[in-house]
Write an enzyme that holds these catalytic residues in place. Structure first.
Site, PDB file in Angstrom:
ATOM      1  N   CYS A   1       0.896  -1.250  -0.065  1.00 20.86           N
ATOM      2  CA  CYS A   1       0.019   0.188   0.017  1.00 20.86           C
ATOM      3  C   CYS A   1       0.919   1.298  -0.088  1.00 20.86           C
ATOM      4  O   CYS A   1       1.757   1.600   0.851  1.00 20.86           O
ATOM      5  CB  CYS A   1      -0.845  -0.003   1.159  1.00 20.86           C
TER       6      CYS A   1
ATOM      7  N   CYS B   1     -26.043   4.953 -20.810  1.00 23.59           N
ATOM      8  CA  CYS B   1     -27.184   4.303 -20.493  1.00 23.59           C
ATOM      9  C   CYS B   1     -27.605   3.244 -21.699  1.00 23.59           C
ATOM     10  O   CYS B   1     -27.768   3.652 -22.939  1.00 23.59           O
ATOM     11  CB  CYS B   1     -28.311   5.306 -20.679  1.00 23.59           C
TER      12      CYS B   1
ATOM     13  N   CYS C   1     -30.842   3.451 -23.295  1.00 21.61           N
ATOM     14  CA  CYS C   1     -31.270   4.599 -23.984  1.00 21.61           C
ATOM     15  C   CYS C   1     -30.977   4.327 -25.556  1.00 21.61           C
ATOM     16  O   CYS C   1     -31.668   5.126 -26.234  1.00 21.61           O
ATOM     17  CB  CYS C   1     -30.165   5.742 -23.655  1.00 21.61           C
TER      18      CYS C   1
END
Length: 553
Positions: free
Chosen positions: A109, A465, A468
């Site tokens: 990390c 989308c 869409c």
């Protein structure tokens, strides 16, 4: 139907949360004790501490003040002071010590790597101060079970254990901030300084502190001072009684009983408190004055920066070279609006920090300096559309305070709508082509007053989308079907890249019918209905029987 994309405010606060370190709430470890390991670890700790004391004694015997060790030597020494926890000793160490500050980390990390030397340096400083706090670290990847028992999930995680009971760390991530937080949590909210030499040494090591001047360290004002010191875990409080000592720490302190001021290592160095000595008022004073004139935003300090109660924020995005040129004039402007506007600098080359914020303004591709503002109170965002000169910055900030700057709404470039069945709407054309659409239609069709109304069927969509795309194809068919209807225009707006205060979208895809006589209340059309049903609904609202198309497609 897809879920809606987040609003600008939600995006901004989500981004802020994503930048923070995660500090989970710990629980008490339930691992079994290992007596043999107890003796071994106790012996190791004593040996390490004895080694440090031996080194210090040898250095002192060499004569006079010891020379400062190299950074590597200091880090090595500090790391020896930090006890390494494991599966066998964690429970015992936590239960057998009154105060234990545990750093849970992972070797891979990067944030852990950045915090580790600060943690080690803080451990050294606390040891020299005689603090009862034991500093310890746990490789949470290697000892995953132990980390889980402490509820260490994110990296790095800092937890303070007081008599075996844990609490999340809420301080900063520099060595000084860790030391301040730890000292306050272990019963030392105020440091008393008695000599000029001591004051000078403290001043060298401190970036920010609160000074209190009291003749006898008693009375109601002093009590409120100490309470405020205990309540604020981030800033070190210092008390003195001698004016000469006080003036080493804070310039031009007059002989008085009950002086308070904040000192910072930045251009706005000294700020005196002029209010009454009440805990809530003192803490409010600190909240408004503890930050630099211009705050450089990092992943490590974002929580602290956004804890400010100042609701109006100016963000300056620039690379390092441009910011050097902007810093001084920006500080001059910030000084004028101190405690009213929070100034934040974000490195525009840092994609993790800058790009998400700039996306909210539709400026994610920007490379040159950008100045924006956000008003948390009204959920409004603003953009300085001129060069960030001192005069423009000052005018922009003044306009923000007086409400004369217009909010910024994202918009794509104005498109060419020639020879298209479905017109493209952007933020800049929403007023003209939607809310004031009768003017446009008049230019292309019969003039207003000839008995014909104008309506617009607008499809709201976003590129991400999936459903869409299907709706878009349906709109194309509807547009062709109604092409003979003069008072009806089909249009499309990409709501992910364009904004308007009157465009309210709750989900995607959305079909909205704006009738000419009531633009403020668009009618939502079903995107799940058949083409025939949608056409019937449109005809019903048009109420123009002469021009109505047939229901059959």
């Amino acid at each position: 139907m897809s879920r809606p994309k987040p609003t600008s405010r939600f995006i901004l606060f989500t981004l802020t949360l994503l930048l923070l370190f995660h500090f989970p709430t710990p629980i008490k470890s339930s691992e079994p004790q290992n007596p043999a390991a107890d003796e071994t670890e106790d012996g190791e700790l004593e040996e390490l501490l004895a080694l440090d004391e031996q080194v210090e004694q040898e250095e002192d015997q060499d004569g006079g003040p010891t020379t400062r060790s190299s950074e590597a030597e200091l880090l090595s020494k500090a790391q020896r002071i930090v006890l390494e926890l494991n599966h066998d000793n964690t429970k015992r160490v936590i239960e057998n010590n009154e105060y234990v500050l545990v750093l849970g980390y992972a070797p891979w990390c990067s944030r852990s790597a950045e915090l580790m030397p600060q943690f080690a340096e803080a451990a050294t400083a606390l040891k020299e101060l005689g603090s009862p706090l034991l500093m310890a670290k746990l490789d949470a990847e290697r000892h995953a079970k132990t980390a889980s028992s402490l509820e260490i999930k994110g990296f790095p995680t800092l937890l303070l254990f007081v008599n075996g009971t844990s609490q999340a760390y809420t301080g900063g991530f520099s060595a000084e901030e860790i030391v301040t937080w730890a000292r306050k949590k272990t019963g030392e909210p105020v440091i008393r300084i008695s000599s000029v030499t001591e004051a000078a040494e403290f001043l060298k090591k401190s970036d920010i502190f609160v000074l209190g001047v009291f003749e006898n360290f008693e009375g109601p004002e002093h009590k409120e001072f100490v309470k405020a010191a205990a309540a604020d875990s981030a800033i070190q409080f210092v008390e003195v009684s001698n004016i000469e000592v006080a003036n080493v720490l804070f310039q031009n302190v007059k002989p008085t009983n009950g002086f308070l001021g904040i000192v910072k290592s930045e251009p706005e160095r000294y700020t005196a408190y002029e209010g009454t000595f009440r805990v809530d008022e003192i803490l409010q004073f600190l909240d408004y004055n503890k930050f630099p004139l211009v705050n450089r935003l990092t992943e490590a300090n974002s929580a602290k920066v956004y804890s400010s109660p100042i609701q109006l924020q100016v963000h300056v995005f620039a690379d390092a070279d441009d910011f050097k040129k902007l810093l001084e004039p920006l500080q001059d402007v910030a000084r004028q609006f101190k405690s009213k506007i929070l100034f934040i600098y974000i490195d525009i080359t840092d994609e993790n920090l800058a790009k998400p914020y700039l996306t909210v303004y539709g400026l994610e591709e920007s490379n040159s300096a950008v100045v924006t503002a956000f008003d948390i109170r009204g959920n409004s965002k603003y953009l300085l559309e001129s060069d960030p000169t001192p005069s423009n910055l000052e005018e922009f900030c003044s306009g923000l305070l007086h409400g004369t700057v217009s909010p910024h709404f994202k918009s794509q470039p104005i498109p060419d709508n020639k020879n298209v069945t479905v017109q493209s709407i952007v933020g800049k054309t929403f007023d003209d082509l939607v809310l004031n659409s009768h003017k446009n239609v008049v230019l292309e069709n019969p003039r207003p007053g000839d008995g014909k109304s104008v309506r617009i069927d607008t499809k709201v969509y976003t590129p991400w989308c999936i459903t869409c795309e299907t709706t878009a194809k349906h709109v194309e068919k509807l547009a062709k079907h109604f092409k003979s209807v003069d008072n009806l225009l089909f249009a499309r707006i990409d709501a992910s890249a364009n904004e308007h205060p009157k465009l309210q979208v709750s989900d995607y895809p959305t079909l909205l019918l704006y009738t000419a006589n009531d633009k403020g209340n668009p009618i939502k059309l079903s995107t799940k209905s058949s083409l025939k049903d949608v056409a019937t609904t449109i005809n019903k609202h048009l109420k123009a029987k002469d021009n109505a198309a047939k229901d059959e497609l």
